[in-house]
Design a protein around this motif. Sequence first.
Motif, short mmCIF file in Angstrom:
data_model
loop_
_atom_site.label_atom_id
_atom_site.label_comp_id
_atom_site.label_asym_id
_atom_site.label_seq_id
_atom_site.Cartn_x
_atom_site.Cartn_y
_atom_site.Cartn_z
N PRO A 293 0.84 -1.20 0.00
CA PRO A 293 0.00 0.00 0.00
C PRO A 293 0.87 1.25 0.00
CG PRO A 293 -0.76 -1.57 1.66
CD PRO A 293 0.55 -2.08 1.16
N PRO A 294 0.46 2.31 -0.70
CA PRO A 294 1.24 3.55 -0.67
C PRO A 294 1.28 4.13 0.74
CG PRO A 294 -0.89 3.91 -1.71
CD PRO A 294 -0.76 2.43 -1.52
N PHE A 295 2.32 4.88 1.02
CA PHE A 295 2.44 5.51 2.34
C PHE A 295 2.86 6.96 2.17
CE2 PHE A 295 6.52 3.43 1.51
CZ PHE A 295 7.45 4.43 1.78
N ARG A 319 8.55 10.41 9.65
CA ARG A 319 7.27 9.80 10.04
C ARG A 319 6.64 9.19 8.80
NH1 ARG A 319 3.92 14.11 11.98
NH2 ARG A 319 3.09 14.30 9.86
N VAL A 320 6.30 7.91 8.88
CA VAL A 320 5.71 7.17 7.77
C VAL A 320 4.35 6.66 8.20
CG1 VAL A 320 5.90 5.03 6.44
CG2 VAL A 320 7.90 6.52 6.70
N GLN A 321 3.33 6.87 7.36
CA GLN A 321 2.00 6.36 7.65
C GLN A 321 1.39 5.78 6.38
OE1 GLN A 321 -0.48 8.81 10.01
NE2 GLN A 321 -2.19 7.38 10.02
N PRO A 322 1.13 4.47 6.35
CA PRO A 322 0.51 3.86 5.18
C PRO A 322 -0.93 4.33 5.00
CG PRO A 322 1.61 2.22 6.55
CD PRO A 322 1.54 3.48 7.35
N ALA A 323 -1.37 4.35 3.76
CA ALA A 323 -2.74 4.75 3.45
C ALA A 323 -3.73 3.78 4.11
CB ALA A 323 -2.94 4.77 1.93
N GLY A 324 -4.76 4.35 4.74
CA GLY A 324 -5.81 3.53 5.33
C GLY A 324 -5.39 2.79 6.58
N ASN A 325 -4.32 3.21 7.24
CA ASN A 325 -3.82 2.52 8.42
C ASN A 325 -3.42 3.56 9.46
OD1 ASN A 325 -2.19 0.92 10.31
ND2 ASN A 325 -2.28 -0.67 8.74
N ALA A 326 -3.81 3.36 10.69
CA ALA A 326 -3.51 4.34 11.74
C ALA A 326 -2.10 4.19 12.29
CB ALA A 326 -4.53 4.19 12.88
N ARG A 327 -1.46 3.09 12.01
CA ARG A 327 -0.12 2.88 12.56
C ARG A 327 0.90 3.75 11.86
NH1 ARG A 327 1.59 -3.26 13.26
NH2 ARG A 327 3.49 -2.13 13.88
#
Length: 391
Positions: A293-295, A319-327
């Motif tokens: 998934p893109p991030f 800071r990295v955050q994948p699309a559709g994911n809160a982590r």
Amino acid sequence: MGAGSVRIHNATDPGQDAVTPRAARLEPQVEAYLVLGSPELPHSDQPTATGPVILAHLGAQRGTAPQATVVHRWSQSTTPPLGGHLAGHLAVRTGHAGPAVPLWIVHVGPAGLHAYALVRADAEWGLFTRITATPVAVGASGVEGLAWLAGVVGAHRLHGPVLDNHNRAWTKAHPGYELEVKYTVTGADPWTLATDLHARIGAGEVAGLMLKPGDGLQKWASTNHLFEITGPPPEAGYVSFAPGDGGRTLIKRKWFTEDARLRREHLDVLRLDLPYEQHVRGVLGLTDMIEHPPFHRYRLDVNAEFTDTGNWFSIICDRVQPAGNARQLRQVEIEYCGTRGIFAPDEHAVGEQFDRLTNWVGQILRHHGAHSEPGHYSKLSFLRDLAGTPN
């Protein structure tokens, strides 16, 4: 003044790179001069025919070991006739056909003279990089006799293709490879960490380390599309795409089978005619892949340079955050980016300074309550962990 003549002026402002403190005057030292002359002088095969040479005496500098980089503030050369002309226009009118401009800083010591050529400047400072591998003889008549001038001009002409090219005298140890270590952190946000690291380096907390002139802090934000390459084994790693300006895309290719301190890397910036997956298959010829998934990646880079070696390191607060994911993945990376200079980098010095900087960053992270042990946990491993894919 006649062609090839010399004028000497003494700086009066006791700036930090102009006058040695009284307590340090018994230490080994060199005498520093700012050399101004015709812009044609560094490229001339007749140095004495290009007009006057002006030497501005900057005072004593502690230590006799040659540096890789010298940064000089024009405000420390404010003795007439340099005055506001130098600070405002980076040039001095001489009565000759053209201006005298800053060319070199020379350090005169017991063994001879080392020269540093101007490679970058703005209205406040000039950055000079060393062009002499060994000291140049000063001559019996002293620095004002200019017996050394032909040797310095010869060194500049010899190294001109490196000094004056688009890379501005950058080289790299381990070409084609990325050297980095990562702290995976919790709590502290990238801005707080980056601005504190930036302020501490700017205040001289790490001996011999300065903020990269004109480029001490950068902010990046991008969407990344990562394709894990699962085979064949020599091609294992990933290809990532980050859309950029003007329709161009940053393509990052890394080869590795496990997270490590040193990994093979190649970067391209291209206008793409194909979707990312088709580019991987059709242009790169890689068919065994997993599309993750893109991030979104937000990062602040603190760029710093050791003056004795020219080694440039970036401290990346990420800071990295994948699309559709809160982590989120939050990390502070220390990466070796290159070495300013015309001489081959000392790989041992790169490693030693890399480790020293890594340890110092760890101490600052402890101060913020965000410390972890240094490691190599990659974004690919993070995406695999999210997907439940074995590493």
